[in-house]
Design an enzyme around this catalytic site. Structure first.
Site, PDB file in Angstrom:
ATOM      1  NE  ARG A 148      -3.607  -2.144   2.819  1.00 19.77           N
ATOM      2  CZ  ARG A 148      -3.369  -3.261   3.511  1.00 19.77           C
ATOM      3  NH1 ARG A 148      -2.197  -3.407   4.133  1.00 19.77           N
ATOM      4  NH2 ARG A 148      -4.277  -4.214   3.606  1.00 19.77           N
ATOM      5  CE  LYS A 172      -6.473  -0.702   4.639  1.00 12.83           C
ATOM      6  NZ  LYS A 172      -7.785  -0.996   4.024  1.00 12.83           N
ATOM      7  CG  HIS A 244      -4.535   0.415  -3.911  1.00 14.69           C
ATOM      8  ND1 HIS A 244      -3.900   0.443  -2.686  1.00 14.69           N
ATOM      9  CD2 HIS A 244      -5.513  -0.521  -3.802  1.00 14.69           C
ATOM     10  CE1 HIS A 244      -4.488  -0.426  -1.875  1.00 14.69           C
ATOM     11  NE2 HIS A 244      -5.451  -1.015  -2.524  1.00 14.69           N
ATOM     12  NE  ARG A 247      -2.868  -3.681  -1.248  1.00 15.30           N
ATOM     13  CZ  ARG A 247      -2.414  -4.441  -0.252  1.00 15.30           C
ATOM     14  NH1 ARG A 247      -1.113  -4.622  -0.107  1.00 15.30           N
ATOM     15  NH2 ARG A 247      -3.243  -5.010   0.601  1.00 15.30           N
ATOM     16  CG  HIS A 270      -6.113  -8.680   1.403  1.00 12.54           C
ATOM     17  ND1 HIS A 270      -6.257  -9.135   0.099  1.00 12.54           N
ATOM     18  CD2 HIS A 270      -5.940  -7.328   1.302  1.00 12.54           C
ATOM     19  CE1 HIS A 270      -6.163  -8.112  -0.730  1.00 12.54           C
ATOM     20  NE2 HIS A 270      -5.980  -7.017  -0.027  1.00 12.54           N
ATOM     21  CE1 TYR A 279      -5.998  -7.750  -7.100  1.00 11.96           C
ATOM     22  CE2 TYR A 279      -6.225  -8.754  -4.944  1.00 11.96           C
ATOM     23  CZ  TYR A 279      -5.929  -7.666  -5.724  1.00 11.96           C
ATOM     24  OH  TYR A 279      -5.562  -6.487  -5.131  1.00 11.96           O
TER      25      TYR A 279
END
Length: 298
Positions: A148, A172, A244, A247, A270, A279
């Site tokens: 990110r 995150k 992004h 990514r 994630h 994806y």
């Protein structure tokens, strides 16, 4: 029980118990504040303990006239999370949003770049300028590690474990993960540090930061966006791209070449596999390849 008092406790819970980042906490807080504002504007006297499904339903109906379906779904999710917290703390026994349905929204597939387009962007960088070497290293790192933009700007020299072939990433919720980094990208980072970074007068507090601006401070998210936007214009790529996008391209290209979805999930950081599963929609041929390779009845 007053709304603002319980809201402060909720913010503390999100920070300490959930480990959410400041932006996420502000987003969840804003959802509840919108509900509080609605109650005040309409002179509805109720508390977090006594508020009913009907009142919240009317609030959602009123605000839905001002926001799109995606924002509405996000708001409902935020309000639901607040009442889940009240149940967790045993202030309530039920969640008044349980029967409130969020609007159906399509899941937008992320934009991706082809390998050729990524090469085109990187090769268009003017390496005769000091920031050119830095910018090439930034793009190579974004793409080779699937970071990110915030993870890239926060990357520290002490996070580089090149002997082991990994970098440490702060994701995150301040969650750390280790991501593999290839030899070529390691070479670019070492070269940037040696030829460019070590000749910058680093400002106090940024001694350990990898990517610096000319003034010796860390690069902003906006600056990374600007670098990529200008390169897209220079190369004539019409896609709407951002940091992004690199990514997304990282994950998509790995999947297309047969990488395990769980491994991609870990590298991207994630929390849920369902986030990574988006994806799978990009290349349905991958599913056929899995069946043809691994199923006993192929």
């Amino acid at each position: 029980m007053k709304w603002l008092l319980i809201l402060q406790d909720y913010q503390f819970y999100l920070k300490i118990e959930k480990g959410l980042a400041k932006n996420s906490i502000e987003s969840y807080t804003l959802d509840v504040k919108k509900l509080i504002s609605y109650l005040e504007e309409n002179q509805i006297t109720t508390t977090p303990i006594t508020i009913t499904e009907e009142i919240i339903q009317q609030f959602i109906y009123t605000i839905s006239k001002k926001i799109n379906a995606r924002s509405q779904a996000r708001l409902i999710s935020g309000i639901r999370n607040f009442f889940d917290y009240l149940i967790f703390e045993e202030f309530r026994k039920d969640n008044p949003t349980d029967l409130i349905e969020a609007p159906k929204i399509g899941r937008k597939l992320p934009d991706t770049l082809s390998i050729e387009e990524i090469d085109l962007l990187i090769n268009s960088i003017d390496l005769s300028e000091p920031q050119g070497e830095r910018n090439r290293t930034i793009l190579e790192t974004l793409y080779s590690c699937g970071l990110r933009v915030s993870e890239l700007t926060q990357l520290q020299l002490s996070d580089l474990f090149f002997d082991e072939g990994f970098i440490r990433v702060l994701g995150k919720g301040n969650k750390q993960r280790f991501v593999p980094i290839n030899i070529q990208t390691q070479k670019y980072i070492k070269q940037y540090i040696t030829t460019i970074r070590n000749h910058i007068e680093v400002q106090k507090g940024f001694e350990d930061t990898v990517f610096l601006n000319r003034r010796g401070k860390n690069l902003s998210r906006v600056m990374i966006f600007t670098i990529i936007k200008n390169l897209a214009i220079k190369t004539g790529i019409k896609k709407k791209i951002s940091p992004h996008t690199f990514r997304h391209s990282f994950a998509t290209h790995l999947l297309e070449r047969g990488a395990d979805l769980r491994a991609i999930q870990q590298m991207l950081g994630h929390e849920s596999i369902t986030t990574t599963e988006i994806y799978m929609h990009l290349d349905k041929s991958f599913l056929k390849k899995v069946i043809n390779t691994f199923h006993p009845r192929k």
